[in-house]
Design a protein around this motif. Structure first.
Motif, PDB file in Angstrom:
ATOM      1  N   GLN A  90       0.905  -1.191   0.068  1.00 23.66           N
ATOM      2  CA  GLN A  90       0.168  -0.281   0.143  1.00 23.66           C
ATOM      3  C   GLN A  90       1.023   1.317   0.025  1.00 23.66           C
ATOM      4  O   GLN A  90       0.468   2.220  -0.640  1.00 23.66           O
ATOM      5  CB  GLN A  90      -0.853  -0.065   1.456  1.00 23.66           C
ATOM      6  N   VAL A  91       1.932   1.228   0.836  1.00 25.41           N
ATOM      7  CA  VAL A  91       2.763   2.478   0.874  1.00 25.41           C
ATOM      8  C   VAL A  91       3.437   2.650  -0.572  1.00 25.41           C
ATOM      9  O   VAL A  91       3.861   3.684  -1.079  1.00 25.41           O
ATOM     10  CB  VAL A  91       3.712   2.372   1.965  1.00 25.41           C
ATOM     11  N   THR A  92       3.836   1.537  -1.093  1.00 26.50           N
ATOM     12  CA  THR A  92       4.516   1.310  -2.172  1.00 26.50           C
ATOM     13  C   THR A  92       3.796   2.089  -3.422  1.00 26.50           C
ATOM     14  O   THR A  92       4.194   3.027  -4.208  1.00 26.50           O
ATOM     15  CB  THR A  92       5.360   0.250  -2.645  1.00 26.50           C
ATOM     16  N   GLN A  93       2.648   1.651  -3.349  1.00 25.27           N
ATOM     17  CA  GLN A  93       1.535   2.139  -4.454  1.00 25.27           C
ATOM     18  C   GLN A  93       1.286   3.632  -4.055  1.00 25.27           C
ATOM     19  O   GLN A  93       1.217   4.579  -5.176  1.00 25.27           O
ATOM     20  CB  GLN A  93       0.137   1.391  -4.354  1.00 25.27           C
ATOM     21  N   ASP A  94       1.001   4.052  -3.150  1.00 24.65           N
ATOM     22  CA  ASP A  94       0.830   5.612  -2.982  1.00 24.65           C
ATOM     23  C   ASP A  94       1.876   6.274  -3.465  1.00 24.65           C
ATOM     24  O   ASP A  94       1.969   7.567  -3.855  1.00 24.65           O
ATOM     25  CB  ASP A  94       0.527   5.863  -1.341  1.00 24.65           C
ATOM     26  N   ARG A  95       3.129   6.064  -2.993  1.00 29.02           N
ATOM     27  CA  ARG A  95       4.316   6.820  -3.207  1.00 29.02           C
ATOM     28  C   ARG A  95       4.713   6.838  -4.684  1.00 29.02           C
ATOM     29  O   ARG A  95       5.096   7.698  -5.273  1.00 29.02           O
ATOM     30  CB  ARG A  95       5.582   6.368  -2.665  1.00 29.02           C
ATOM     31  N   ALA A  96       4.431   5.591  -5.417  1.00 27.69           N
ATOM     32  CA  ALA A  96       4.750   5.841  -6.984  1.00 27.69           C
ATOM     33  C   ALA A  96       3.953   6.495  -7.469  1.00 27.69           C
ATOM     34  O   ALA A  96       4.155   7.161  -8.620  1.00 27.69           O
ATOM     35  CB  ALA A  96       4.578   4.143  -7.475  1.00 27.69           C
ATOM     36  N   LEU A  97       2.322   6.534  -7.310  1.00 23.31           N
ATOM     37  CA  LEU A  97       1.649   7.424  -8.228  1.00 23.31           C
ATOM     38  C   LEU A  97       1.680   8.976  -7.783  1.00 23.31           C
ATOM     39  O   LEU A  97       1.296   9.581  -8.677  1.00 23.31           O
ATOM     40  CB  LEU A  97       0.100   6.987  -7.625  1.00 23.31           C
ATOM     41  N   ARG A  98       2.229   9.197  -6.601  1.00 15.65           N
ATOM     42  CA  ARG A  98       2.239  10.474  -5.953  1.00 15.65           C
ATOM     43  C   ARG A  98       3.725  11.121  -6.585  1.00 15.65           C
ATOM     44  O   ARG A  98       3.715  12.281  -7.091  1.00 15.65           O
ATOM     45  CB  ARG A  98       1.975  10.677  -4.794  1.00 15.65           C
ATOM     46  N   SER A  99       4.865  10.155  -6.272  1.00 14.38           N
ATOM     47  CA  SER A  99       5.971  11.207  -6.451  1.00 14.38           C
ATOM     48  C   SER A  99       6.898  10.399  -7.250  1.00 14.38           C
ATOM     49  O   SER A  99       8.056  11.380  -7.578  1.00 14.38           O
ATOM     50  CB  SER A  99       6.575  10.892  -5.000  1.00 14.38           C
ATOM     51  N   TRP A 100       6.964   9.144  -7.823  1.00 16.79           N
ATOM     52  CA  TRP A 100       7.833   8.744  -8.903  1.00 16.79           C
ATOM     53  C   TRP A 100       7.726   9.573  -9.866  1.00 16.79           C
ATOM     54  O   TRP A 100       6.703  10.045 -10.885  1.00 16.79           O
ATOM     55  CB  TRP A 100       7.616   7.157  -8.937  1.00 16.79           C
ATOM     56  N   ARG A 101       9.251   9.830 -10.643  1.00 19.51           N
ATOM     57  CA  ARG A 101       9.185  10.564 -12.024  1.00 19.51           C
ATOM     58  C   ARG A 101      10.335   9.651 -12.585  1.00 19.51           C
ATOM     59  O   ARG A 101      11.498   9.345 -11.987  1.00 19.51           O
ATOM     60  CB  ARG A 101       9.738  11.965 -11.524  1.00 19.51           C
ATOM     61  N   PHE A 102      10.163   9.533 -14.002  1.00 20.21           N
ATOM     62  CA  PHE A 102      10.991   8.970 -14.801  1.00 20.21           C
ATOM     63  C   PHE A 102      11.219   9.665 -16.044  1.00 20.21           C
ATOM     64  O   PHE A 102      10.630  10.614 -16.507  1.00 20.21           O
ATOM     65  CB  PHE A 102      10.620   7.520 -15.435  1.00 20.21           C
TER      66      PHE A 102
END
Length: 227
Positions: A189-201
């Protein structure tokens, strides 16, 4: 009384008498001719009557009875055969047959008109697609990739590991994320929230053209790193 002395004695006039008689006779004759002529009556005729016999009216036609299946079944079938009309056929002597013989062209090829063998052009092969360069982590946002340690897992002093697949859009953001493996739902759950909100590629490219592409990411949660 005294007698008139000057009166003269009356004289008898025979002519006047004759005139009076003639007038009366004429009146009587006129009355006789003017009266209706009475003819002798016809003898009395007796009217004789004779009874003339009257023809009896024709009897009423019988009332048609409803047809039953038995009557219909026994009724003969009428077949009407119409004779075929006789059409006069002209004799063969009246027919005149004309035959036209068309000369056959020579089989030798005409110079300049032979198209030659049919050649089917083979389509040129399509050029190969440029190689796909997978999306890369943008170094400017590398520190934002690690999610926050789940409080429940921290209290349990438990490490974890999560593997996910993310679809990176042409703008470098995560458009979709799929769970591959996870130690627990809390780590996922914490990985999903962080990926959709903060990950950039850096988006994937094919021939210097940005395209959407999938990338697999794995993250590790350690208690010594969280402290």
């Amino acid at each position: 009384m005294y007698a008139d002395r000057h009166a003269q004695p009356t004289r008898f006039n025979p002519g006047g008498l004759t005139a009076a008689i003639a007038i009366n006779a004429g009146l009587v004759a006129a009355l006789m001719f003017a009266g209706p002529t009475i003819l002798p009556g016809d003898p009395v005729r007796i009217l004789e009557t004779t009874n003339i016999p009257i023809d009896q009216p024709p009897p009423e036609p019988p009332t048609p009875q409803p047809r039953t299946e038995e009557v219909v079944a026994n009724r003969p079938t009428e077949t009407i055969v119409a004779p075929n009309p006789i059409v006069p056929t002209p004799s063969t002597s009246d027919l005149v047959t004309t035959t036209t013989i068309v000369p056959t062209p020579p089989l030798t090829p005409i110079i300049g008109s032979d198209p030659g063998p049919v050649v089917i052009a083979t389509p040129a092969p399509l050029p190969p697609l440029p190689p796909l360069i997978a999306p890369q982590v943008d170094p400017r946002y590398a520190s934002a990739f690690q999610p926050t340690y789940p409080p429940a897992e921290r209290r349990a002093n438990r490490d974890g590991r999560v593997t996910v697949r993310v679809l990176v859009g042409i703008d470098g953001r995560v458009k979709q994320i799929e769970r591959v493996t996870a130690t627990s739902d809390a780590f996922w759950q914490v990985t999903q929230d962080r990926a959709l909100r903060s990950w950039r590629f850096k988006p994937a490219t094919r021939g210097d053209v940005p395209v959407e592409a999938w990338r697999t990411m794995s993250l590790t949660f350690r208690m010594e790193d969280a402290g």
